[in-house]
Design an enzyme around this catalytic site. Sequence first.
Site, PDB file in Angstrom:
ATOM      1  N   ASN A  21     -10.614  -2.629  -6.541  1.00 31.71           N
ATOM      2  CA  ASN A  21      -9.763  -1.931  -6.881  1.00 31.71           C
ATOM      3  C   ASN A  21     -10.465  -1.027  -8.370  1.00 31.71           C
ATOM      4  O   ASN A  21      -9.969  -0.366  -9.077  1.00 31.71           O
ATOM      5  CB  ASN A  21      -8.224  -2.105  -7.234  1.00 31.71           C
ATOM      6  CG  ASN A  21      -7.470  -2.119  -5.844  1.00 31.71           C
ATOM      7  OD1 ASN A  21      -6.509  -2.640  -5.993  1.00 31.71           O
ATOM      8  ND2 ASN A  21      -7.960  -1.185  -4.923  1.00 31.71           N
TER       9      ASN A  21
ATOM     10  N   ASP B  80       0.980  -1.171   0.164  1.00 33.38           N
ATOM     11  CA  ASP B  80       0.310   0.309  -0.197  1.00 33.38           C
ATOM     12  C   ASP B  80       1.078   1.291   0.337  1.00 33.38           C
ATOM     13  O   ASP B  80       1.893   0.817   0.549  1.00 33.38           O
ATOM     14  CB  ASP B  80      -0.454  -0.311   1.097  1.00 33.38           C
ATOM     15  CG  ASP B  80      -1.887   0.678   1.847  1.00 33.38           C
ATOM     16  OD1 ASP B  80      -2.531   0.800   0.686  1.00 33.38           O
ATOM     17  OD2 ASP B  80      -2.609   1.449   2.303  1.00 33.38           O
TER      18      ASP B  80
HETATM   19  C1  FPP Z   1      -2.010   0.140  -3.610  1.00 31.51           C
HETATM   20  O1  FPP Z   1      -1.272   1.328  -3.190  1.00 31.51           O
HETATM   21  C2  FPP Z   1      -1.274  -0.535  -4.694  1.00 31.51           C
HETATM   22  C3  FPP Z   1      -1.903  -0.965  -5.672  1.00 31.51           C
HETATM   23  C4  FPP Z   1      -3.672  -1.526  -6.153  1.00 31.51           C
HETATM   24  C5  FPP Z   1      -1.283  -1.923  -6.810  1.00 31.51           C
HETATM   25  C6  FPP Z   1       0.044  -2.759  -6.394  1.00 31.51           C
HETATM   26  C7  FPP Z   1       0.631  -3.149  -7.812  1.00 31.51           C
HETATM   27  C8  FPP Z   1       1.651  -2.370  -7.750  1.00 31.51           C
HETATM   28  C9  FPP Z   1       2.917  -2.765  -7.041  1.00 31.51           C
HETATM   29  C10 FPP Z   1       2.284  -2.710  -9.142  1.00 31.51           C
HETATM   30  C11 FPP Z   1       3.342  -4.118  -9.177  1.00 31.51           C
HETATM   31  C12 FPP Z   1       2.865  -5.430  -9.269  1.00 31.51           C
HETATM   32  C13 FPP Z   1       2.698  -6.706  -9.937  1.00 31.51           C
HETATM   33  C14 FPP Z   1       2.245  -7.882  -9.908  1.00 31.51           C
HETATM   34  C15 FPP Z   1       3.580  -6.440 -11.297  1.00 31.51           C
HETATM   35  P1  FPP Z   1      -3.001   2.462  -3.427  1.00 31.51           P
HETATM   36  O2  FPP Z   1      -2.469   2.943  -4.945  1.00 31.51           O
HETATM   37  O3  FPP Z   1      -3.975   2.769  -2.808  1.00 31.51           O
HETATM   38  O4  FPP Z   1      -1.793   3.587  -3.064  1.00 31.51           O
HETATM   39  P2  FPP Z   1      -2.334   5.194  -1.761  1.00 31.51           P
HETATM   40  O5  FPP Z   1      -3.583   4.618  -0.783  1.00 31.51           O
HETATM   41  O6  FPP Z   1      -1.365   5.592  -1.597  1.00 31.51           O
HETATM   42  O7  FPP Z   1      -3.227   5.488  -2.874  1.00 31.51           O
END
Ligand code: FPP
Length: 234
Positions: A60, A12
């Site tokens: 998501n 996250d």
């Molecule tokens: C949460 O951060 C993260 C995600 C929804 C996506 C995770 C994806 C990756 C790390 C990309 C690469 C993955 C693979 C499997 C190659 P958020 O967007 O919710 O962050 P925030 O809480 O700060 O808004």
Amino acid sequence: MNLPKHIGIIMDGNGRWAIKRGLKRSEGHKKGGKTLEKIALHAKNLGIKYLSVYAFSTDNFKRSEEEVNYLMDLLIYYFNNKLEKVCKDNIKVVFSGRRNNLRKDVIEAMDNIILRTQNNTDCVLNICLNYGGEEEIVDASIKLAHDLNQGLIKKEDITRESFYKYLYQDLPPLDLLIRTGKEKRLSNFMLYQMYYAEIYFSNLYFPDFKEKDLDKAILFYQKKDRRFGSVKTD
Ligand code: FPP
């Protein structure tokens, strides 16, 4: 020494990492992808056998179409372009989640990486994509009810352990769950598998999570006295 067999990571904070730097949220996901590459390799080199990561939850899909599409394109990029490296590193890639409403090109890229890494043996990287923990338990129950109705299993065959066979992947329970990004919640991640997981919350946004931070989380785990409900006698 007492290494967790299965680690889960709720990656996250990608969005906040980017916003803090005046960048688009997508830049945070891109950097998060690079972080995951390093962390997966480090985990494998430490001898961790199973690593599950939360790449995209069923919820998501509520994000903007632009962000969802960016993430899907990024995943395809990773599955297609990091293929040779993952193969070379002897990491087997599997997926957990519902495939039905994913884009066709995403499914193709997933199938490609599954096929190309299926004989790898050092570590299993379980990518939770279009995944929800409640959904997983519901989907498993539907499969189990089917087997029961068809007479393939008996009621007595249903146990805590045998239920794992009905989950998206038959992996051992989570020993250590890591959540980056300051929040302290479980967000519908591997609810069945985390029944006795130690939980490590990191205040770092995922793109800032380094190999040494994984070491710290493992050290935290190693200091725990895991009694699984029993009482220590010595
Ligand atoms: C949460 O951060 C993260 C995600 C929804 C996506 C995770 C994806 C990756 C790390 C990309 C690469 C993955 C693979 C499997 C190659 P958020 O967007 O919710 O962050 P925030 O809480 O700060 O808004």
